[in-house]
Design a protein around this motif. Structure first.
Motif, PDB file in Angstrom:
ATOM      1  N   UNK A   1       0.836  -1.207   0.000  1.00  0.00           N
ATOM      2  CA  UNK A   1       0.000   0.000   0.000  1.00  0.00           C
ATOM      3  C   UNK A   1       0.871   1.257   0.000  1.00  0.00           C
ATOM      4  N   UNK A   2       1.948   1.185   0.803  1.00  0.00           N
ATOM      5  CA  UNK A   2       2.838   2.342   0.890  1.00  0.00           C
ATOM      6  C   UNK A   2       3.406   2.742  -0.456  1.00  0.00           C
ATOM      7  N   UNK A   3       3.733   1.684  -1.226  1.00  0.00           N
ATOM      8  CA  UNK A   3       4.373   1.959  -2.511  1.00  0.00           C
ATOM      9  C   UNK A   3       3.378   2.597  -3.484  1.00  0.00           C
ATOM     10  N   UNK A   4       2.120   2.164  -3.381  1.00  0.00           N
ATOM     11  CA  UNK A   4       1.077   2.782  -4.222  1.00  0.00           C
ATOM     12  C   UNK A   4       0.857   4.238  -3.805  1.00  0.00           C
ATOM     13  N   UNK A   5       0.877   4.437  -2.505  1.00  0.00           N
ATOM     14  CA  UNK A   5       0.692   5.801  -1.996  1.00  0.00           C
ATOM     15  C   UNK A   5       1.857   6.695  -2.428  1.00  0.00           C
ATOM     16  N   UNK A   6       3.058   6.099  -2.452  1.00  0.00           N
ATOM     17  CA  UNK A   6       4.222   6.892  -2.867  1.00  0.00           C
ATOM     18  C   UNK A   6       4.083   7.347  -4.316  1.00  0.00           C
ATOM     19  N   UNK A   7       3.613   6.414  -5.159  1.00  0.00           N
ATOM     20  CA  UNK A   7       3.391   6.785  -6.573  1.00  0.00           C
ATOM     21  C   UNK A   7       2.380   7.927  -6.652  1.00  0.00           C
ATOM     22  N   UNK A   8       1.297   7.775  -5.905  1.00  0.00           N
ATOM     23  CA  UNK A   8       0.257   8.802  -5.956  1.00  0.00           C
ATOM     24  C   UNK A   8       0.806  10.145  -5.474  1.00  0.00           C
ATOM     25  N   UNK A   9       1.602  10.102  -4.418  1.00  0.00           N
ATOM     26  CA  UNK A   9       2.184  11.349  -3.890  1.00  0.00           C
ATOM     27  C   UNK A   9       3.114  11.996  -4.915  1.00  0.00           C
TER      28      UNK A   9
END
Ligand code: HXC
Length: 507
Positions: A1-9
């Motif tokens: 999830x963190x990695x997806x959030x990082x992409x979004x950020x």
């Protein structure tokens, strides 16, 4: 999830460009941001971005501390009314949209893809020019874009929108594209700016006066159109795009049409006034023969003695070139020849048939024309018509005199259908001038009598029709029907010029 959030950020950060403050400054100038422009240009949700995270590689002047994602240009592809197009949009909020090595590479990438995949390129220019911190690397980036503009010319349509500064050598990329549109009061183009002009030539001039939309649409003819604001410019670009083929191997698009091909326009029977010296508006004829009266004019503010633009007949795009008797009596001159020649060559490069409407008393006389090289510039139009192998249909409404008769898509330049209205006067020159030469030295009464004789004998379409230079004398009211049928009969036209490396059009 963190990695997806990082992409979004990271995406959110990239989409912010130079940040809220600079976006607000852009809006305060009445300008949209690079991404807002793309959103308005393309069909909703169709934009696929490339290279969102590309950053520059410059390490001079502390630049390694400031590497914004995207590097000042948004690139990718999308659709306009379902048809594919590649776009780049310079982001003025990121280092003034200045062009770095990597910024240039992003533009080159989408231009290469456009050529490979056969889709047009639309470039939105809003830039402070070469990224000063990168020096010669930036010049190289421009050079790489220029080369692609040249390689793509005649392969895919290229459109430039100037929506902010565009100065120095940077102007030469748009200059090599097919159409340039500017936004009034918020864009300018010049090779050297007002400060240099003041130093070198002592001229005091504002940026707007030197290179604004009005200058380039009225005086220099660098730009093909000017619009009130970004929104209008983008909407009108979509409208133009709908007329154009995607590349030089495809036919122009055929749109559904809701206009009877056989529509009769009785008012055209009285369009040409009885007095041959009274002007009338040729635009009325264009609007009355076009599908749904839709005419997309190119260079409307420049050389108004000739009209150029696109219409549709039976849903298919047709380029129109028409003498305008309302301005300079419809004479050809340097500016109108250049304007029309470039338009005809665009049409020919992209398989767009050409309709020519003729009412031309000749070339404009005078020293300014001769010193300005009207011989060479007039030859451009002659040449453009003669080399064009697309379907060519010509209608003479009134005057077709002398050299100008030959130039304006005559039978002799391999036009396919040459029609004349009964009001046509196809002759070597006007009746009075001809009589004064033939009967030099005779009394005014004698000249008047002979002029009337000359008019009766030559001021009509039938002498040319007898020789087969006119295929048919047609009723004005049935012009739409006749030209639609003519173009329909030419849909499979195939002709070729002999092999050559390239021609040597008089430039
Ligand atoms: C790096 C630039 C830049 C440039 C602007 N910026 N132009 N950064 N290289 N060429 C940055 C500014 O530092 C500023 O950063 C931000 O962009 C916005 O610029 P402002 O000056 O605040 O904006 P504005 O007042 O609207 O003025 C716009 C401008 C001016 C007229 C374009 O910025 C300007 O004169 N720039 C320099 C133009 C120039 O000389 N370019 C090189 C020309 S030679 P911050 O961080 O404050 O937001 C050239 C050769 C091409 O282009 C040759 C091709 C072959």
């Amino acid at each position: 999830m963190d990695i997806l959030q990082e992409l979004e950020d990271r995406r959110v950060d990239a989409r912010l460009g130079g940040g809220e403050k600079r976006i607000a400054a852009q809006h305060a100038k009445g300008k949209l941001t690079a991404r807002e422009r793309i959103d308005l240009l393309l069909d909703e949700g169709s934009f696929e971005e490339f290279d969102m995270f590309v950053a520059h590689r410059c390490t001079d002047f502390g630049m390694e501390q400031d590497r914004p994602a995207g590097d000042g240009v948004v690139t990718g592809w999308g659709t306009i009314n379902g048809r594919m197009v590649y776009v780049f949009s310079q982001d003025f909020t990121v280092m003034g949209g200045s062009v770095s090595e990597t910024h240039g590479k992003k533009i080159c990438k989408i231009m290469d893809l456009a050529m490979q995949n056969g889709a047009p390129v639309i470039g939105i220019n809003d830039s402070g020019g070469a990224r000063i911190q990168e020096g010669v690397a930036s010049l190289a980036a421009y050079g790489d874009v220029f080369q692609r503009n040249i390689t793509a010319s005649g392969v895919v349509p290229q459109i430039s929108l100037i929506m902010g500064p565009c100065a120095g050598g940077a102007v030469y990329s748009p200059a090599m594209t097919d159409f340039i549109f500017m936004v009034k009061d918020s864009s300018y183009m010049f090779v050297t700016g007002p400060d240099v002009a003041k130093t070198v030539t002592n001229e005091i001039v504002t940026a707007e006066e030197l290179g604004g939309a009005s200058t380039h649409t009225r005086k220099s003819s660098v730009a093909d159109g000017a619009f009130e604001n970004d929104v209008e410019a983008l909407a009108e670009t979509r409208r133009l795009f709908d007329f154009l083929p995607l590349n030089n191997r495809e036919q122009p698009p055929v749109r559904p049409f809701f206009d009877d091909v056989n529509r009769i326009e009785d008012s055209l029977d009285t369009l040409v006034p009885a007095n041959p010296n009274t002007p009338y508006d040729m635009k009325e004829l264009i609007l009355k023969i076009a599908d749904e009266g839709d005419f997309y004019e190119i260079q409307a503010e420049f050389a108004k003695n000739i009209l150029t633009g696109f219409i549709r007949l039976e849903g298919s795009t047709v380029g129109v070139v028409a003498n305008q008797p309302m301005v300079l009596a419809g004479c050809l001159d340097i500016d109108s020849s250049r304007k029309a020649a470039r338009f005809v060559r665009f049409c020919d490069a992209f398989e767009i048939p050409v309709l020519t409407l003729v009412d031309v008393p000749g070339f404009l006389p005078g020293t300014s024309q001769e010193y300005g090289g009207v011989i060479k510039h007039g030859a451009k139009l002659l040449y453009a018509y003669g080399e064009a192998t697309v379907p060519k249909v010509t209608v003479i409404t009134r005057k077709a005199y002398g050299g100008a008769y030959v130039v304006m898509a005559s039978k002799h330049l391999q036009a396919d259908f040459n029609y004349a209205w009964p009001t046509s006067e196809i002759a070597v020159m006007g009746a009075k001038g001809a009589t004064e030469i033939i009967h030099r030295g005779k009394s005014p009464e004698e000249i008047a009598a002979r002029t009337a004789e000359y008019e009766a004998r030559f001021a009509n379409p039938f002498v040319a029709a007898e020789k087969g230079f006119i295929d048919e004398v047609i009723m004005p009211h049935s012009t739409r029907k006749r030209i639609c049928r003519a173009f329909a009969s030419l849909r499979s036209k195939k002709t070729q010029m002999p092999w050559k490396k390239h021609d040597n059009i008089p430039l």
